[in-house]
Design an enzyme around this catalytic site. Structure first.
Site, PDB file in Angstrom:
ATOM      1  CG  ASN A 109      -0.365   0.698   2.382  1.00  0.00           C
ATOM      2  OD1 ASN A 109      -0.579   2.009   2.557  1.00  0.00           O
ATOM      3  ND2 ASN A 109       0.072  -0.071   3.270  1.00  0.00           N
ATOM      4  CG  PHE A 113      -0.745   9.239   6.874  1.00  0.00           C
ATOM      5  CD1 PHE A 113      -0.516   8.025   7.238  1.00  0.00           C
ATOM      6  CD2 PHE A 113       0.318  10.224   7.497  1.00  0.00           C
ATOM      7  CE1 PHE A 113       0.500   7.281   8.076  1.00  0.00           C
ATOM      8  CE2 PHE A 113       1.665   9.754   8.169  1.00  0.00           C
ATOM      9  CZ  PHE A 113       1.372   8.434   8.404  1.00  0.00           C
ATOM     10  CB  SER A 171       3.583   5.751   7.270  1.00  0.00           C
ATOM     11  OG  SER A 171       3.324   5.735   5.778  1.00  0.00           O
ATOM     12  CG  ASN A 173       3.228   4.603   1.753  1.00  0.00           C
ATOM     13  OD1 ASN A 173       3.807   4.403   0.935  1.00  0.00           O
ATOM     14  ND2 ASN A 173       2.277   3.958   2.364  1.00  0.00           N
ATOM     15  CB  THR A 174       4.042  10.837   5.030  1.00  0.00           C
ATOM     16  OG1 THR A 174       2.651  10.250   5.057  1.00  0.00           O
ATOM     17  CG2 THR A 174       4.073  11.918   5.373  1.00  0.00           C
ATOM     18  CE  LYS A 207       2.430   0.237  12.786  1.00  0.00           C
ATOM     19  NZ  LYS A 207       1.158   0.207  12.542  1.00  0.00           N
ATOM     20  CG  ASN A 236       3.821   1.250   9.463  1.00  0.00           C
ATOM     21  OD1 ASN A 236       3.475   0.786   8.575  1.00  0.00           O
ATOM     22  ND2 ASN A 236       3.875   2.464  10.174  1.00  0.00           N
TER      23      ASN A 236
END
Ligand SMILES: Cc1cc2nc3c(=O)[nH]c(=O)nc-3n(C[C@H](O)[C@H](O)[C@H](O)COP(=O)(O)O)c2cc1C
Length: 345
Positions: A109, A113, A171, A173-174, A207, A236
């Site tokens: 994925n 967010f 994450s 993805n940021t 996390k 994660n």
């Protein structure tokens, strides 16, 4: 059984459409779902100053806007983590951004967010009829000029409404987010949040990513101990690409599910060795059976979480995991989950 069948039918839809339908159906059926059956007392775990009826949690990302935490508790989870929530609403990355790798029992994925922001999450948390433990996972907006200020804002708004807060610095993805795992940034971030709760409880968990070397783990452990937060969630999704069969294997984003089990359990074990016992670990990554949950617990996790296996197996998975976990404990002569935590660290 009906819910598992629905999950199988939904798996014919594109991944994100199936997810939206799952959330919609869960919300619609929530009022008529019976309360969860009482758990076997051997499954109870005390951690973070809370008493968890069982150690199997729903990981962040499934319910980003805190729409169905109590329905998920009714399905048998011992706790549910909602989010990631950012201060302002944001759309996330362009679709498609969620890919099933069925042959690998995995998902990639790059959602980025997507969420309706902290005010919506606060409204939903305030409206809950509480029937179990719900944590909230916080992050920073993509367009922010000050990452730490974003965490501080969401923490102030949401911590009083949740049982614990997870600080998501992992994450993939940021842009820039994972840089907060560096020693100086992390020290500053955690100091800001622990000062904000001066006088109040609000357990804080960090996390982390699975893509960290021994030196980075040393630094993180030192900051966690010094900042006096209550726990660490390991881990994660990964940006690594172990050998995969699925046609989407080269998509950009975070990989979760079965291929993440071994690497995330290795980092969990390494983190356990670096932290004192009173700092709790939550083991996440590739859990799809009671045996997997048991292995994370033996490696030092007080609690575990899962997401990807739910996509492939449906909600009946939660009951199966609890049954199989009890069988593993009995086989090896442990009187309870609590007795098995870290027994083979
Ligand atoms: C579609 C998707 C979205 C996710 N979104 C988030 C998120 O918003 N925040 C977060 O901390 N983790 C997020 N995760 C990571 C999961 O919480 C979990 O750490 C990871 O998927 C490993 O567990 P699993 O193998 O059981 O899925 C997401 C995972 C998936 C598959």
């Amino acid at each position: 059984m009906i819910l598992d069948l629905a999950a199988r039918l939904l798996s014919a839809l594109p991944a994100e459409t199936a997810h939206e339908a799952t959330l919609g159906l869960t919300r619609a059926f929530a009022p008529v779902l019976p309360p969860a059956r009482a758990d076997d007392p051997r499954l109870e775990v005390k951690a973070l100053g809370l008493s968890f009826p069982n150690p199997i949690g729903l990981a962040a990302g499934f319910d980003k806007d805190t729409r169905v935490p109590d329905a998920m508790l009714k399905l048998g989870f011992g706790f549910v983590e909602c989010g990631t929530v950012t201060p302002k609403p944001q759309a996330g990355n362009p679709r498609p951004r969620l890919f099933r790798l069925r042959e690998d029992r995995a998902v990639i994925n790059r959602m980025g967010f997507n969420n309706r922001g902290m005010e919506e999450a606060a409204r939903n948390l305030a409206r809950r009829r509480k029937n179990g433990i719900v944590g909230i996972n916080i992050g920073a907006n993509k367009e922010t000029s000050d990452h730490i200020a974003d965490y501080a804002q969401s923490f102030a708004r949401l911590a009083p409404l949740a049982d614990y807060v997870t600080v998501n610095v992992s994450s993939p993805n940021t842009p820039g987010l994972r840089g907060l795992q560096n020693k100086e940034e992390l020290t500053q971030l955690l100091a800001t949040l622990t000062q904000a709760r001066a006088g109040g409880g609000h357990p804080i968990l960090l996390k982390i990513a699975p893509d960290l070397d021994a030196h980075a783990l040393d630094d993180i452990a030192q900051v966690v101990i010094a900042s006096r937060i209550e726990g660490v969630i390991v881990s994660n999704t990964t940006i690594a690409r172990p050998p995969l069969k699925g046609s989407h294997a080269q998509e950009t984003g975070g990989l979760s599910g079965a291929p993440l089990f071994q690497p995330s359990t290795k980092i969990l074990r390494q983190m356990r060795a670096r932290l004192p016992k009173d700092i709790a670990l939550i083991g996440v990554g590739g859990i799809s059976s009671g045996r997997d949950a048991y292995e994370k617990i033996l490696a030092g996790a007080s609690l575990v979480q899962l997401y990807t296996a739910l996509v492939y197996q449906g909600p009946g998975l939660v009951g199966r995991i609890k049954r199989d976990l009890l069988a593993c404990l009995a086989r090896d002569g442990f009187s309870s989950v609590a007795a098995a935590i870290g027994a083979r660290g």
